[in-house]
Design an enzyme around this catalytic site. Structure first.
Site, short mmCIF file in Angstrom:
data_model
loop_
_atom_site.label_atom_id
_atom_site.label_comp_id
_atom_site.label_asym_id
_atom_site.label_seq_id
_atom_site.Cartn_x
_atom_site.Cartn_y
_atom_site.Cartn_z
N ASP A 100 10.37 -7.73 77.89
CA ASP A 100 9.97 -8.87 77.06
C ASP A 100 9.30 -9.87 78.00
O ASP A 100 9.95 -10.40 78.91
CB ASP A 100 11.24 -9.46 76.44
N ASP A 202 6.23 -12.30 73.87
CA ASP A 202 6.81 -13.32 73.00
C ASP A 202 5.74 -14.30 72.51
O ASP A 202 4.91 -14.77 73.30
CB ASP A 202 7.85 -14.07 73.84
N GLU A 265 4.10 -10.20 69.77
CA GLU A 265 4.88 -10.78 68.66
C GLU A 265 3.99 -11.80 67.97
O GLU A 265 3.63 -12.82 68.56
CB GLU A 265 6.15 -11.46 69.18
N HIS A 327 15.95 -9.45 66.52
CA HIS A 327 17.03 -10.38 66.86
C HIS A 327 16.85 -11.76 66.24
O HIS A 327 17.63 -12.66 66.51
CB HIS A 327 17.10 -10.49 68.39
N ASP A 328 15.79 -11.93 65.45
CA ASP A 328 15.51 -13.24 64.86
C ASP A 328 15.71 -13.29 63.35
O ASP A 328 15.70 -14.39 62.78
CB ASP A 328 14.05 -13.64 65.15
C1 GLC Z 1 10.39 -15.47 69.83
C2 GLC Z 1 11.72 -14.79 70.09
C3 GLC Z 1 12.81 -15.74 69.71
C4 GLC Z 1 12.71 -16.97 70.59
C5 GLC Z 1 11.32 -17.60 70.49
C6 GLC Z 1 11.07 -18.56 71.61
O1 GLC Z 1 10.16 -15.69 68.48
O2 GLC Z 1 11.78 -13.59 69.39
O3 GLC Z 1 14.09 -15.16 69.86
O4 GLC Z 1 13.67 -17.92 70.22
O5 GLC Z 1 10.30 -16.64 70.57
O6 GLC Z 1 10.92 -17.87 72.81
#
Ligand code: GLC
Length: 535
Positions: A100, A202, A265, A327-328
């Site tokens: 990541d 990310d 992402e 995980h979100d």
């Molecule tokens: C992304 C991650 C999330 C995190 C955010 C800030 O959306 O998946 O878990 O809190 O970025 O890094």
């Protein structure tokens, strides 16, 4: 003409959330040696790659998404030696490993930020986004942070605000500064040189902000109680045209190494999402497609529309992908129920494009209620009701103490159903979710129509059913999904006369099926190999 495919096109990706996968040193937190000890399990699933959520040194204000050193391992998870060992062992089993990469922001404890905040004159000041207060002393613009509250925090020592789209402990880097870009490309090279197979990046679509930092319009549809991140229309702090240049620069680094994957992402509507493939397919290999994750409700028609619209929007040569959990967001089994979660797995693993699975979904793990006092997630602390802790609870390995996750109390509570719902039990159960998951992956891998074949949805005069064909040369596979809890008899004789049932979500059906009278049971999904009429 036979096309060739790379591993991230034909493979299945499995997300491991390191905090919660397997603890090896009894501190209640998962770690790298723990993951190593579970590689046999990962291999038994038939997955091709694991994506590890962040494992780098971090104050853990956002559980690793606040990094204080990009080129080391957080001691909670182990050491670089543990990392190399894990990577090596994964590779020996033919499993790729994605890391990541979190380039949008660092921790406020990263040396870069400590230097930047030390004085206005420091050469690294401009690595972050600093602005004078507004005339009334308030923040420089109206931007909200995603977790709730303003996206600006005042630094009294230097008299300016710094920008953080997430927690105040996650200051945003200034990607308009070429030195920031160069430093992050070096981070990528560090891990690629070590042998990682690529990155999930990310919030990649947020890297560049409006040069003038203009105010965002307020979303007129937002009501108190709605998610904090929807309060404004993010016109000026995400999806800016210049972001594509930095993504191309990252891609050039990826391309300098053979066979690496670059996944972004990106939460955007598909018409915008597909721009992230790049005009010459020179940006991310796959912008994560979150449609199945974000869908409100769960029905056949909406799902078909989503898949068809995505297929139609993909650029020539752009490889599709699907994500069912992460995980979100709430887990699939909590969103649609256990019975339909099986249908959802069949959908995920038979659509065209790379599937990404979230740990625990393969055994039907559900969101675990966590009281507000127990909340650890910064989003849940700032915006009660939106905690992501319920989807991050420890993996349920067996019925023993702490579900086999740890000898000590886990960092988040375990689901109460772990004695009944766990890997050990499902492993030997011929009709478990786990058995279904493995079976679906075996089919996906062994039938080229499912691995790489074309997709065509079918017009079915029944609103409960979504059906589609996957075809490769003369191989034709029909997938029929019943999104309802009632039975339906279908006449699919226009597609063929008979077929061979390869897999039912109920795991109790095989043999020939009569397509003129196809009885779909409640919550049943079916994969049927179509047999060509001879002659
Ligand atoms: C992304 C991650 C999330 C995190 C955010 C800030 O959306 O998946 O878990 O809190 O970025 O890094």
């Amino acid at each position: 003409m036979t096309r060739s495919y790379v591993w991230w096109q034909t493979g299945v990706i499995y997300q491991v959330y390191p905090w919660s996968f397997q603890d090896s040193n009894d501190d209640g937190i998962g770690d790298l040696p723990g993951i190593l000890s579970r590689l046999d399990y990962l291999q038994s699933l038939g997955i091709d790659a694991i994506w590890l959520s962040p494992i780098f040194p971090s104050p853990m204000a956002d559980f690793g998404y606040d990094i204080s050193d990009y080129v080391a391992i957080d001691p909670r998870f182990g050491t670089l030696v543990d990392f190399d060992r894990l990577l090596d062992a994964a590779h020996q089993r033919g499993i790729k490993m994605l890391l990541d990469l979190v380039p949008n922001h660092t921790s406020d404890e990263h040396p870069w930020f400590l230097a930047a905040r030390s004085s206005r004159e420091h050469p690294q000041r401009d690595w972050y986004i600093w602005r004078d207060p507004a005339p009334d002393g308030g923040p420089p613009n109206n931007w909200d942070s995603y977790f709730g509250g303003p996206a600006w925090t005042f630094d009294p020592a230097t008299g300016q605000y710094y920008l953080h789209l997430f927690d105040p402990k996650q200051p945003d880097l200034n990607w308009r500064n070429p030195k920031v870009c160069a430093a992050m490309l070096d981070v990528m090279r560090f891990w690629l040189n070590r042998g990682v197979d690529g990155f999930r990046v990310d919030v990649i679509w947020m890297l560049i902000k409006d040069a003038q930092l203009r105010d965002n319009p307020v979303n007129p549809d937002w009501k108190p109680g709605d998610p904090p991140w929807l309060r404004q229309i993010k016109l000026y702090n995400e999806d800016q045209p210049e972001v594509h240049d930095v993504i191309r620069a990252m891609r050039a680094v990826i391309d300098a190494y053979p066979d690496r994957a670059f996944i972004g992402e990106i939460y955007l509507p598909i018409t915008k999402l597909v721009h992230y493939y790049g005009p010459n397919l020179d940006e991310v290999h796959m912008p994560f497609n979150f449609q199945l994750l974000l869908m409100q409700g769960w029905d056949a028609r909406q799902t078909r529309e989503a898949v068809d619209a995505y297929e139609a929007a993909l650029p020539e040569g752009g490889w599709p992908n699907w994500v069912l959990g992460n995980h979100d967001r709430p887990r699939i089994a909590s969103r649609v129920g256990l019975a339909q979660a099986r249908v959802a797995q069949m959908l995920l693993l038979t659509l065209r494009g790379t599937p990404t699975c979230y740990y625990g979904d393969e055994i039907g793990m559900r969101d675990t209620p966590i009281t507000q006092e127990q909340v650890k997630d910064p989003q849940g602390i700032r915006s009660p009701g939106y905690s992501r802790d319920p989807v991050r609870t420890p993996m349920q390995w067996d019925a023993g103490p702490n579900a086999g996750f740890s000898a000590n109390t886990p960092w988040l509570p375990l689901a109460t159903d772990y004695a009944a719902r766990n890997v050990h039990r499902q492993d030997v159960d011929p009709i478990s979710e786990l058995t279904l998951f493995r079976r679906l992956i075996v089919l996906r891998r062994s039938i080229s129509a499912l691995t790489i074949g074309d997709y065509h949805s079918l017009d079915i005069a029944n609103p409960a059913i979504f059906a589609y064909l996957r075809t490769d040369h003369d191989q034709r596979v029909l997938i029929v999904l019943n999104f309802s809890a009632t039975t339906h008899e279908l006449d699919l004789s226009t597609i063929g006369a008979t077929g061979e049932a390869l897999c039912s979500t109920h795991l109790d059906r095989s043999g020939t099926v009569d397509l003129a009278k196809l009885a779909m049971r409640a919550d049943e999904g079916l994969i049927i190999h179509l047999i060509r009429a001879s002659g």
